[in-house]
Design a protein around this motif. Structure first.
Motif, mmCIF file in Angstrom:
data_model
loop_
_atom_site.group_PDB
_atom_site.id
_atom_site.type_symbol
_atom_site.label_atom_id
_atom_site.label_comp_id
_atom_site.label_asym_id
_atom_site.label_seq_id
_atom_site.Cartn_x
_atom_site.Cartn_y
_atom_site.Cartn_z
ATOM 1 N N ILE A 150 -10.257 3.721 -7.070
ATOM 2 C CA ILE A 150 -9.860 2.747 -6.034
ATOM 3 C C ILE A 150 -8.343 2.746 -5.924
ATOM 4 C CG2 ILE A 150 -9.987 0.321 -5.334
ATOM 5 C CD1 ILE A 150 -12.537 0.068 -7.001
ATOM 6 N N THR A 151 -7.831 2.969 -4.706
ATOM 7 C CA THR A 151 -6.390 3.229 -4.549
ATOM 8 C C THR A 151 -5.762 2.375 -3.443
ATOM 9 O OG1 THR A 151 -6.970 5.073 -3.096
ATOM 10 C CG2 THR A 151 -6.546 5.595 -5.404
ATOM 11 N N PRO A 152 -4.447 2.149 -3.543
ATOM 12 C CA PRO A 152 -3.724 1.394 -2.518
ATOM 13 C C PRO A 152 -3.160 2.310 -1.437
ATOM 14 C CG PRO A 152 -2.264 1.754 -4.362
ATOM 15 C CD PRO A 152 -3.548 2.493 -4.667
ATOM 16 N N ALA A 179 -7.439 2.686 0.324
ATOM 17 C CA ALA A 179 -7.052 1.415 0.940
ATOM 18 C C ALA A 179 -7.485 1.373 2.399
ATOM 19 C CB ALA A 179 -5.544 1.239 0.841
ATOM 20 N N ALA A 180 -7.782 0.174 2.866
ATOM 21 C CA ALA A 180 -8.234 0.001 4.251
ATOM 22 C C ALA A 180 -7.166 0.466 5.246
ATOM 23 C CB ALA A 180 -8.568 -1.472 4.495
ATOM 24 N N GLU A 181 -5.895 0.331 4.871
ATOM 25 C CA GLU A 181 -4.805 0.695 5.795
ATOM 26 C C GLU A 181 -4.681 2.207 5.961
ATOM 27 O OE1 GLU A 181 -4.597 -1.357 3.250
ATOM 28 O OE2 GLU A 181 -3.539 -3.190 3.810
ATOM 29 N N GLY A 229 -3.300 -0.665 -7.865
ATOM 30 C CA GLY A 229 -3.126 -1.717 -6.867
ATOM 31 C C GLY A 229 -2.437 -2.919 -7.475
ATOM 32 N N SER A 230 -2.713 -4.070 -6.893
ATOM 33 C CA SER A 230 -2.006 -5.276 -7.309
ATOM 34 C C SER A 230 -2.540 -5.798 -8.645
ATOM 35 C CB SER A 230 -2.167 -6.345 -6.236
ATOM 36 O OG SER A 230 -3.534 -6.663 -6.095
ATOM 37 N N THR A 231 -1.698 -6.551 -9.320
ATOM 38 C CA THR A 231 -2.089 -7.130 -10.605
ATOM 39 C C THR A 231 -3.241 -8.120 -10.423
ATOM 40 O OG1 THR A 231 0.057 -6.713 -11.607
ATOM 41 C CG2 THR A 231 -1.232 -8.523 -12.547
ATOM 42 N N GLU A 251 -3.601 0.616 -13.009
ATOM 43 C CA GLU A 251 -2.174 0.872 -12.738
ATOM 44 C C GLU A 251 -1.731 -0.180 -11.737
ATOM 45 O OE1 GLU A 251 -0.421 2.903 -14.361
ATOM 46 O OE2 GLU A 251 -1.765 4.452 -15.117
ATOM 47 N N LEU A 252 -0.934 -1.134 -12.201
ATOM 48 C CA LEU A 252 -0.696 -2.333 -11.380
ATOM 49 C C LEU A 252 0.762 -2.459 -10.946
ATOM 50 C CD1 LEU A 252 -3.002 -4.622 -13.548
ATOM 51 C CD2 LEU A 252 -3.614 -3.140 -11.633
ATOM 52 N N GLY A 253 1.163 -3.655 -10.649
ATOM 53 C CA GLY A 253 2.478 -3.873 -10.045
ATOM 54 C C GLY A 253 3.610 -3.862 -11.047
ATOM 55 N N GLU A 383 9.097 -11.997 -8.655
ATOM 56 C CA GLU A 383 7.845 -11.520 -8.055
ATOM 57 C C GLU A 383 8.038 -10.156 -7.397
ATOM 58 O OE1 GLU A 383 6.250 -14.659 -5.560
ATOM 59 O OE2 GLU A 383 6.798 -16.176 -7.060
ATOM 60 N N GLU A 384 6.977 -9.364 -7.448
ATOM 61 C CA GLU A 384 7.027 -8.056 -6.803
ATOM 62 C C GLU A 384 7.057 -8.255 -5.286
ATOM 63 O OE1 GLU A 384 3.437 -5.523 -6.742
ATOM 64 O OE2 GLU A 384 4.737 -3.986 -7.563
ATOM 65 N N ILE A 385 8.063 -7.680 -4.621
ATOM 66 C CA ILE A 385 8.208 -7.865 -3.172
ATOM 67 C C ILE A 385 7.537 -6.715 -2.420
ATOM 68 C CG2 ILE A 385 9.876 -8.076 -1.289
ATOM 69 C CD1 ILE A 385 11.811 -9.387 -3.349
HETATM 70 P P1 NAP Z 1 -4.565 -4.248 -3.629
HETATM 71 O O1 NAP Z 1 -4.720 -5.271 -2.578
HETATM 72 O O2 NAP Z 1 -4.715 -4.628 -5.019
HETATM 73 O O3 NAP Z 1 -5.601 -3.111 -3.239
HETATM 74 C C1 NAP Z 1 -5.762 -1.913 -3.938
HETATM 75 C C2 NAP Z 1 -7.133 -1.350 -3.626
HETATM 76 O O4 NAP Z 1 -8.172 -2.212 -4.137
HETATM 77 C C3 NAP Z 1 -7.426 -1.242 -2.138
HETATM 78 O O5 NAP Z 1 -8.215 -0.110 -1.921
HETATM 79 C C4 NAP Z 1 -8.196 -2.519 -1.886
HETATM 80 O O6 NAP Z 1 -8.923 -2.557 -0.708
HETATM 81 C C5 NAP Z 1 -9.063 -2.602 -3.107
HETATM 82 N N1 NAP Z 1 -9.582 -3.930 -3.415
HETATM 83 C C6 NAP Z 1 -9.144 -5.143 -2.976
HETATM 84 N N2 NAP Z 1 -9.884 -6.134 -3.531
HETATM 85 C C7 NAP Z 1 -10.806 -5.540 -4.336
HETATM 86 C C8 NAP Z 1 -11.844 -6.027 -5.189
HETATM 87 N N3 NAP Z 1 -12.065 -7.333 -5.354
HETATM 88 N N4 NAP Z 1 -12.589 -5.129 -5.877
HETATM 89 C C9 NAP Z 1 -12.362 -3.815 -5.754
HETATM 90 N N5 NAP Z 1 -11.396 -3.286 -4.965
HETATM 91 C C10 NAP Z 1 -10.619 -4.141 -4.259
HETATM 92 O O7 NAP Z 1 -3.159 -3.518 -3.536
HETATM 93 P P2 NAP Z 1 -2.406 -3.098 -2.217
HETATM 94 O O8 NAP Z 1 -1.901 -4.323 -1.575
HETATM 95 O O9 NAP Z 1 -3.219 -2.192 -1.419
HETATM 96 O O10 NAP Z 1 -1.202 -2.198 -2.871
HETATM 97 C C11 NAP Z 1 -0.025 -2.713 -3.363
HETATM 98 C C12 NAP Z 1 -0.080 -2.942 -4.866
HETATM 99 O O11 NAP Z 1 -0.390 -1.759 -5.590
HETATM 100 C C13 NAP Z 1 1.261 -3.380 -5.411
HETATM 101 O O12 NAP Z 1 1.108 -4.508 -6.232
HETATM 102 C C14 NAP Z 1 1.744 -2.197 -6.246
HETATM 103 O O13 NAP Z 1 2.596 -2.509 -7.295
HETATM 104 C C15 NAP Z 1 0.479 -1.606 -6.713
HETATM 105 N N6 NAP Z 1 0.686 -0.185 -7.066
HETATM 106 C C16 NAP Z 1 0.680 0.187 -8.385
HETATM 107 C C17 NAP Z 1 0.879 1.513 -8.754
HETATM 108 C C18 NAP Z 1 0.868 1.940 -10.199
HETATM 109 O O14 NAP Z 1 0.646 3.115 -10.469
HETATM 110 N N7 NAP Z 1 1.092 1.078 -11.146
HETATM 111 C C19 NAP Z 1 1.057 2.471 -7.760
HETATM 112 C C20 NAP Z 1 1.063 2.058 -6.434
HETATM 113 C C21 NAP Z 1 0.856 0.722 -6.100
HETATM 114 P P3 NAP Z 1 -8.145 -3.044 0.618
HETATM 115 O O15 NAP Z 1 -7.472 -1.840 1.100
HETATM 116 O O16 NAP Z 1 -9.107 -3.519 1.568
HETATM 117 O O17 NAP Z 1 -7.193 -4.142 0.195
#
Ligand code: NAP
Ligand code: MG
Length: 481
Positions: A150-152, A179-181, A229-231, A251-253, A383-385
């Motif tokens: 599952i990826t962002p 990600a949906a986007e 994705g997000s924390t 792998e989170l924020g 906070e992560e912006i």
């Molecule tokens: P996100 O909202 O957490 O979404 C990540 C992925 O999870 C998307 O595919 C999302 O679908 C899906 N998702 C959302 N809710 C879910 C649930 N309840 N169960 C399973 N999957 C679910 O993150 P984002 O806003 O797309 O991306 C930004 C975040 O990613 C930032 O916080 C950033 O720090 C983090 N990030 C971390 C790394 C790393 O390696 N540490 C790398 C890149 C980004 P949708 O598309 O519909 O939301």
């Protein structure tokens, strides 16, 4: 112009029509024009994809690792053949400037080749004499089984590939939920998968939103989840995997520091600060967005950074000279603008930017911003912006600098600037982060990337990243003869 209606998911080696009525609009963030309406896969699609993967799990896991690696190298080649299409799609669907997205296919291919090169060593015969009794033990590494990936949206190709390569080399079939986007680059990746000759069912794709991701996490035949994705979402996935006693990589924020030591070379800072703190218009998890500077050199460094940031070109991401493109979505732009407002309201001083760029009535642009006079309690310091916003904090004495660097619940990355590499390395030992750059911030497919504390669990990259998809079995044997 009619908008592309995309209603299929990639399951068992073919595109099959989804029964789901739900669609998500994919929007060009530069023009705000709709690009496509893509299906949000429902529980039945997820079930079909997981079952397709499960059906081939045994065969794929039993395929000799050198053959799996050969196919992973073939996938790298097919990605390279599609480099220009992938680059264009990434820039179109998430606004990443081409100067950055043009590297995505190359780095993805390099990562895959590295996995294929080092992976076989994990399957070499591993016999351990028993120090407690006669006989020995054969230690086996076995693929965990179906992996949900599952990826962002911020790096639409790379963040999938850094999971896919290790899973395939380890012998795990996968179901990907991008990600949906940004579903379009992921769909193009399936063409490469097919052309590479990966057996049907080994790689499956379900586009959709959080509900699709949740269905994948909760499916009983999924044996491991790798999430970026997000924390907040990571925590809930971690809870679900905990209940199911299922291994998970998160792998989170981050809110990573760039710590400037008092002997830092201003030219080095000027050369690397954009890449260190604002890559991909600041939409980078490992961006070092808290610039922590000695108060004795604060004026000089703020002026220098302000100069670099204000001269970096903002505009059309298809222009090769552009450094700052739009943010991915209206939602993300509004989120970042909210942080700019909070910075102003809490008393930080915007020395560059601080709002919406003038003269742009289309596109999700925000002004690249440098805030000085930031104090550790401000939201823009905590906070992560996930946008092009740098917060400058001053320190007196190295201990205070290190304490500020560590004053965050996250622990993803850090950068240390110093003319003295040995001194920087000694400071690095005191920084709580999974990846630390000295005078630059890099990444290396051979070295582990692991978020500490609220930045995650588990590892990507390196041999350790492949091991996340393996389970250990010890087979004890009596002495022979
Ligand atoms: P996100 O909202 O957490 O979404 C990540 C992925 O999870 C998307 O595919 C999302 O679908 C899906 N998702 C959302 N809710 C879910 C649930 N309840 N169960 C399973 N999957 C679910 O993150 P984002 O806003 O797309 O991306 C930004 C975040 O990613 C930032 O916080 C950033 O720090 C983090 N990030 C971390 C790394 C790393 O390696 N540490 C790398 C890149 C980004 P949708 O598309 O519909 O939301
Ligand atoms: Mg999201």
């Amino acid at each position: 112009m009619p908008v592309d209606q995309i209603g299929d998911v990639y399951v068992a080696g073919r595109w099959r029509t989804s029964g789901s009525e739900r669609r998500t609009a994919v929007v060009d963030p530069t023009t705000e024009d709709p690009l496509a309406e893509v299906v949000s896969a429902d529980a039945a699609d997820v079930d079909a994809a997981v079952r397709a993967a499960d059906a081939v799990a045994r065969d794929w896991g039993a395929t000799p690792v050198v053959e799996r690696c050969r196919l992973v190298v073939r996938l790298a080649e097919e990605i390279e053949r599609r480099a220009s299409g992938l680059t264009e799609t990434i820039t179109r669907e998430n606004g990443t400037p081409v100067a950055e997205s043009a590297h995505a296919p190359t780095t993805a291919a390099a990562h895959l080749r590295h996995c294929a090169e080092v992976g076989p060593s994990l399957f070499a015969e591993d016999v351990r004499p028993n120090p407690m009794a006669p006989g020995d033990t054969l230690v086996q590494r076995r693929p965990l089984g179906v992996a949900g990936l599952i990826t962002p949206w911020n790096y639409p190709l790379s963040l999938i590939v850094v999971k896919l390569g290790p899973a395939l080399v380890a012998g795990c079939p996968v179901v990907i939920k991008p990600a949906a986007e940004t579903p379009l680059a992921a769909r193009m990746l399936m063409d490469a998968v097919e052309a590479a000759g990966l057996p049907a069912g080994v790689v499956n794709l379900v586009t959709g939103d959080g509900a699709t991701g949740q269905a994948l996490v909760e499916h009983p035949l999924v044996r491991t989840i790798s999430f970026t994705g997000s924390t907040a979402v990571g925590r809930s996935i971690g809870e679900a995997c905990g209940r199911a006693l299922r291994p998970v990589v998160l792998e989170l924020g981050g809110k990573s520091p760039a710590l400037v030591l008092d002997d830092a070379d201003p030219e080095v800072i000027a050369r690397s600060i954009l890449k260190v703190s604002m890559r991909n218009t600041g939409q980078t998890c490992k961006a070092c967005t808290r610039l922590i500077v000695p108060n004795t050199r604060r004026g000089e460094i703020v002026d220098l950074v302000a100069d670099v940031v204000s001269s970096a070109p903002l505009g059309d991401p298809f222009d090769p000279s552009t450094f700052f493109g739009p943010l991915v979505s209206a939602r993300q732009r509004d989120r970042v603008l909210g942080y700019l407002e909070s910075g102003h309201a809490e008393g930080a001083k915007a020395v560059v930017g601080g709002g919406t760029p003038a003269g742009r009535d289309r596109g999700f642009f925000v002004e690249p911003t440098v805030f000085d006079d930031v104090t550790p309690s401000m939201r823009i310091a905590r906070e992560e912006i996930f946008g092009p916003v740098l917060s400058v904090l001053g320190y007196d004495g190295l201990d205070e600098g290190v304490a500020l660097a560590n004053d965050t619940p996250y622990g993803l990355a850090a950068t240390i600037f110093s003319r003295d590499e040995g001194r920087a390395a000694a400071v690095a030992v005191r920084i709580e982060a999974g990846t630390i750059g000295i005078n630059h911030y890099g990444s290396n497919a051979a070295a582990p990337f692991a978020g500490h504390r609220d930045s995650g669990l588990g590892v990507e990259f390196g041999l350790e990243g492949i091991e996340e998809y393996l389970a250990l079995t010890s087979v004890h044997r009596l002495p022979r003869g």
